[in-house]
Design a protein around this motif. Structure first.
Motif, PDB file in Angstrom:
ATOM      1  N   SER A  72      10.821   3.436  -6.976  1.00 33.59           N
ATOM      2  CA  SER A  72      11.094   1.990  -7.069  1.00 33.59           C
ATOM      3  C   SER A  72      10.849   1.429  -8.469  1.00 33.59           C
ATOM      4  CB  SER A  72      10.222   1.237  -6.047  1.00 33.59           C
ATOM      5  OG  SER A  72      10.506   1.677  -4.740  1.00 33.59           O
ATOM      6  N   ASP A  73      11.328   0.219  -8.669  1.00 30.57           N
ATOM      7  CA  ASP A  73      11.336  -0.400  -9.990  1.00 30.57           C
ATOM      8  C   ASP A  73       9.937  -0.791 -10.506  1.00 30.57           C
ATOM      9  OD1 ASP A  73      13.102  -1.753 -12.101  1.00 30.57           O
ATOM     10  OD2 ASP A  73      11.701  -3.333 -11.530  1.00 30.57           O
ATOM     11  N   PRO A  74       9.594  -0.362 -11.721  1.00 32.35           N
ATOM     12  CA  PRO A  74       8.248  -0.625 -12.266  1.00 32.35           C
ATOM     13  C   PRO A  74       7.898  -2.112 -12.396  1.00 32.35           C
ATOM     14  CG  PRO A  74       9.297   1.139 -13.501  1.00 32.35           C
ATOM     15  CD  PRO A  74      10.342   0.577 -12.580  1.00 32.35           C
ATOM     16  N   LYS A  75       8.804  -2.908 -12.920  1.00 31.55           N
ATOM     17  CA  LYS A  75       8.459  -4.319 -13.142  1.00 31.55           C
ATOM     18  C   LYS A  75       8.295  -5.084 -11.845  1.00 31.55           C
ATOM     19  CE  LYS A  75      10.123  -4.717 -17.818  1.00 31.55           C
ATOM     20  NZ  LYS A  75      11.372  -4.725 -18.565  1.00 31.55           N
ATOM     21  N   VAL A  76       9.192  -4.825 -10.913  1.00 31.61           N
ATOM     22  CA  VAL A  76       9.097  -5.467  -9.599  1.00 31.61           C
ATOM     23  C   VAL A  76       7.733  -5.173  -8.976  1.00 31.61           C
ATOM     24  CG1 VAL A  76       9.963  -5.364  -7.220  1.00 31.61           C
ATOM     25  CG2 VAL A  76      11.572  -5.501  -9.138  1.00 31.61           C
ATOM     26  N   TRP A  77       7.313  -3.916  -9.055  1.00 31.95           N
ATOM     27  CA  TRP A  77       6.080  -3.523  -8.364  1.00 31.95           C
ATOM     28  C   TRP A  77       4.823  -3.903  -9.130  1.00 31.95           C
ATOM     29  CZ3 TRP A  77       5.532  -3.116  -3.435  1.00 31.95           C
ATOM     30  CH2 TRP A  77       6.712  -3.018  -2.698  1.00 31.95           C
ATOM     31  N   ARG A  78       4.908  -3.925 -10.435  1.00 32.74           N
ATOM     32  CA  ARG A  78       3.779  -4.483 -11.193  1.00 32.74           C
ATOM     33  C   ARG A  78       3.541  -5.924 -10.748  1.00 32.74           C
ATOM     34  NH1 ARG A  78       5.203  -6.416 -16.940  1.00 32.74           N
ATOM     35  NH2 ARG A  78       6.494  -7.648 -15.489  1.00 32.74           N
ATOM     36  N   ASP A  79       4.608  -6.719 -10.669  1.00 35.57           N
ATOM     37  CA  ASP A  79       4.470  -8.129 -10.284  1.00 35.57           C
ATOM     38  C   ASP A  79       3.870  -8.268  -8.879  1.00 35.57           C
ATOM     39  OD1 ASP A  79       5.595  -8.734 -12.695  1.00 35.57           O
ATOM     40  OD2 ASP A  79       7.581  -9.214 -11.891  1.00 35.57           O
ATOM     41  N   ILE A  80       4.365  -7.460  -7.963  1.00 38.59           N
ATOM     42  CA  ILE A  80       3.861  -7.536  -6.581  1.00 38.59           C
ATOM     43  C   ILE A  80       2.390  -7.131  -6.523  1.00 38.59           C
ATOM     44  CG2 ILE A  80       4.042  -6.469  -4.295  1.00 38.59           C
ATOM     45  CD1 ILE A  80       7.125  -6.387  -4.757  1.00 38.59           C
ATOM     46  N   PHE A  81       2.047  -6.038  -7.190  1.00 41.41           N
ATOM     47  CA  PHE A  81       0.651  -5.571  -7.158  1.00 41.41           C
ATOM     48  C   PHE A  81      -0.290  -6.622  -7.766  1.00 41.41           C
ATOM     49  CE2 PHE A  81       1.980  -0.783  -7.339  1.00 41.41           C
ATOM     50  CZ  PHE A  81       2.333  -0.840  -5.998  1.00 41.41           C
ATOM     51  N   PHE A  82       0.118  -7.223  -8.867  1.00 38.76           N
ATOM     52  CA  PHE A  82      -0.718  -8.253  -9.483  1.00 38.76           C
ATOM     53  C   PHE A  82      -0.817  -9.481  -8.575  1.00 38.76           C
ATOM     54  CE2 PHE A  82      -0.150  -6.875 -14.239  1.00 38.76           C
ATOM     55  CZ  PHE A  82      -0.998  -5.803 -14.017  1.00 38.76           C
ATOM     56  N   ALA A  83       0.333  -9.894  -8.033  1.00 42.59           N
ATOM     57  CA  ALA A  83       0.338 -11.121  -7.225  1.00 42.59           C
ATOM     58  C   ALA A  83      -0.486 -10.981  -5.950  1.00 42.59           C
ATOM     59  CB  ALA A  83       1.777 -11.510  -6.878  1.00 42.59           C
ATOM     60  N   ASN A  84      -0.503  -9.795  -5.394  1.00 42.10           N
ATOM     61  CA  ASN A  84      -1.169  -9.615  -4.092  1.00 42.10           C
ATOM     62  C   ASN A  84      -2.386  -8.704  -4.198  1.00 42.10           C
ATOM     63  OD1 ASN A  84      -1.336 -10.246  -1.369  1.00 42.10           O
ATOM     64  ND2 ASN A  84      -0.062  -8.503  -0.725  1.00 42.10           N
ATOM     65  N   ARG A  85      -3.055  -8.724  -5.351  1.00 46.32           N
ATOM     66  CA  ARG A  85      -4.070  -7.703  -5.589  1.00 46.32           C
ATOM     67  C   ARG A  85      -5.280  -7.766  -4.669  1.00 46.32           C
ATOM     68  NH1 ARG A  85      -3.932 -11.081  -9.713  1.00 46.32           N
ATOM     69  NH2 ARG A  85      -5.815 -12.105 -10.465  1.00 46.32           N
ATOM     70  N   LEU A  93       0.822  -1.221   0.000  1.00 44.69           N
ATOM     71  CA  LEU A  93       0.000   0.000   0.000  1.00 44.69           C
ATOM     72  C   LEU A  93       0.858   1.274   0.000  1.00 44.69           C
ATOM     73  CD1 LEU A  93      -2.767   1.450   0.099  1.00 44.69           C
ATOM     74  CD2 LEU A  93      -2.669   1.248   2.599  1.00 44.69           C
ATOM     75  N   PRO A  94       1.862   1.396   0.872  1.00 42.37           N
ATOM     76  CA  PRO A  94       2.706   2.596   0.803  1.00 42.37           C
ATOM     77  C   PRO A  94       3.312   2.831  -0.590  1.00 42.37           C
ATOM     78  CG  PRO A  94       3.157   1.426   2.831  1.00 42.37           C
ATOM     79  CD  PRO A  94       2.196   0.563   2.050  1.00 42.37           C
ATOM     80  N   HIS A  95       3.761   1.773  -1.247  1.00 38.96           N
ATOM     81  CA  HIS A  95       4.305   1.956  -2.594  1.00 38.96           C
ATOM     82  C   HIS A  95       3.222   2.455  -3.551  1.00 38.96           C
ATOM     83  CE1 HIS A  95       7.855  -0.199  -1.119  1.00 38.96           C
ATOM     84  NE2 HIS A  95       8.478   0.217  -2.198  1.00 38.96           N
ATOM     85  N   LEU A  96       2.064   1.824  -3.499  1.00 35.49           N
ATOM     86  CA  LEU A  96       0.965   2.251  -4.378  1.00 35.49           C
ATOM     87  C   LEU A  96       0.618   3.725  -4.138  1.00 35.49           C
ATOM     88  CD1 LEU A  96      -1.358   0.760  -6.261  1.00 35.49           C
ATOM     89  CD2 LEU A  96      -2.763   1.512  -4.356  1.00 35.49           C
ATOM     90  N   ILE A  97       0.525   4.097  -2.861  1.00 30.65           N
ATOM     91  CA  ILE A  97       0.215   5.486  -2.515  1.00 30.65           C
ATOM     92  C   ILE A  97       1.298   6.421  -3.044  1.00 30.65           C
ATOM     93  CG2 ILE A  97       0.106   7.114  -0.585  1.00 30.65           C
ATOM     94  CD1 ILE A  97      -1.301   4.898   1.047  1.00 30.65           C
TER      95      ILE A  97
END
Lengths: 287, 287
Positions: free
Chosen positions: A227-240, A189-193
């Motif tokens: 932070s890195d776009p690909k890393v965070w795309r993966d995390i957001f998708f995996a834990n959506r 959540l902090p990263h998304l925010i």
């Protein structure tokens, strides 16, 4: 403690783990594999690995410890590839930032060896990437989460606990499910925010003037927005699904504080900020 | 450069300004007043002020420079009290975090002396409070905003510019209106978000477990969530219309990124995070 570490992914995390084991005298040899020849070569040159392998599975052959330190979306394919190469007593761990999806993939692809897999998440700064920044002290005094399953062998959980403790980590244990909820709350959540905050800023025509007067509060608050776009795309998708719940909680609190300001409810606003202040200032990172 | 500084409020900011002037040899004497006898006594003991005054107006008598370094909600009363004590050539500044409301109060209460008032905002870390933490280097290489009005005397704007430059600040100039928009964007919104984020976390029963595994991302992102309740209540109330607009912008971006995750729109999400990453990593605090 270990004869041979099979290191899949010779980057910051994998490289630091190898160096930490070597420094503590916990491993005989390190056999490394990376998707790029360049980082493997550099890892060898820096003394992070001893042998260069031509595939993930050949790094696993003969190893009694395997660390999978590659991007989350590549882990599934890796597990599938190495399954038949894992030896009897071998402990296998990954270091992905989400655990439920990885535990599911391991269950699907590791077959009999699933009981030897301990999903792991070291909490270490990841702004710098690549083996060039690897260092033996990266995990010292930092939290590390083990998320074993019901099926996981108790002796291997114990070994995982020991090796991370010996490289300096503060080891926590929770289920993959609880891990993913906790990290949705304190990290995802902090990263998304932070990403949304930066986009909201950039979309204003005067944003360069705004940025020119931004101070230390902005600096710290927005650091993770870099932070890195690909890393965070993966995390957001995996834990959506967990993330979605955290966003809902957060938006409810945002509405509440907006209301206090709108109605100039001084005592409610003071109490609200105090709640935040007391908890935040009572927190320390190594607890 | 100045014979006498009248310092109203002997805290971190006021005390650091006095020390900086003294270190640079820019002031003859410092006459200080604080609401509490304790901080005034400590300021004297630490060599921050030379004379203890019994009121704000007596600190202004005979001063050619006045700094009002007290909480925002007390500034209006202070301006009213000191108006008749401001001498002909005296430069008066405050250090409040909002400027439109203070400029309005100054216009209402300073009468003829309004042209001698330069609303000022030094951007310096304010986590530590009190004169005990005052230091001459607090403003070095940090942005400082002057927000003079049309009525403000050009010679006094120039003097303000010079004195802050001489204590090391990077001086910016904008209108109070533009200042308040910029700070709603880069400071007030981040604080509001951080408070809401912490409250959303605390309202979950497992929050202590969550906090036990939080890492450096959380640490930096939430640091400002530990800020002072009264200070921030005042800022939020004073700047509520600009803040409301920033919240609206932010919520729109939050909806956008939620949508990308919901629909698993990988390329849109990557682009969104990249926009944030590039701007944030291209920013430096002393620009």
């Amino acid at each position: 403690m270990f004869k041979q570490l099979g290191l899949i992914g010779c980057g910051l995390i994998g490289g630091s783990f190898a160096l930490a084991l070597k420094e503590a005298g916990l491993v005989g040899r390190v056999c490394g594999f990376s998707a790029t020849q360049q980082s493997m070569g550099l890892a060898k040159q820096l003394g992070v690995i001893d042998d260069l392998c031509t595939s993930a599975s050949s790094a696993v052959d003969g190893s009694d410890l395997v660390l999978i330190a590659i991007p989350v979306q590549a882990i599934e394919g890796c597990l599938r590839e190495i399954a038949d190469h894992i030896g009897d007593g071998c402990l296998v761990m990954d270091v992905g930032s989400t655990k439920g999806n990885i535990a599911d993939a391991a269950k699907a692809f590791l077959g009999d060896r699933f009981s030897q897999f301990v999903p792991t998440h070291p909490i270490a700064g990841k702004e710098l990437v690549g083996v060039a920044h690897a260092n033996a002290g990266l995990f010292k005094d930092r939290p590390l989460i083990l998320t074993p399953l019901q099926e996981t062998r108790a002796d291997l959980i114990e070994r995982a606990h020991r090796v991370w403790t010996l490289v300096g980590s503060k080891v926590h244990q929770m289920t993959p499910h609880d891990h993913d909820i906790a990290f949705a709350a304190v990290s995802h959540l902090p990263h998304l925010i932070a990403f949304a905050f930066m986009n909201a800023l950039i979309n204003q025509s005067a944003h360069e003037e705004f940025l020119s007067v931004a101070g230390p509060g902005f600096r710290d608050f927005s650091r993770i927005a870099g932070s890195d776009p690909k890393v965070w795309r993966d995390i957001f998708f995996a834990n959506r699904s967990n993330l979605k719940e955290q966003i809902t909680n957060f938006k409810r609190e945002l509405e509440a504080v907006e209301q206090f300001i709108e109605t100039q409810d001084s005592s409610a606003l003071i109490k609200y900020i105090e709640t935040s202040q007391v908890t935040r200032n009572g927190w320390t990172i190594n607890s």
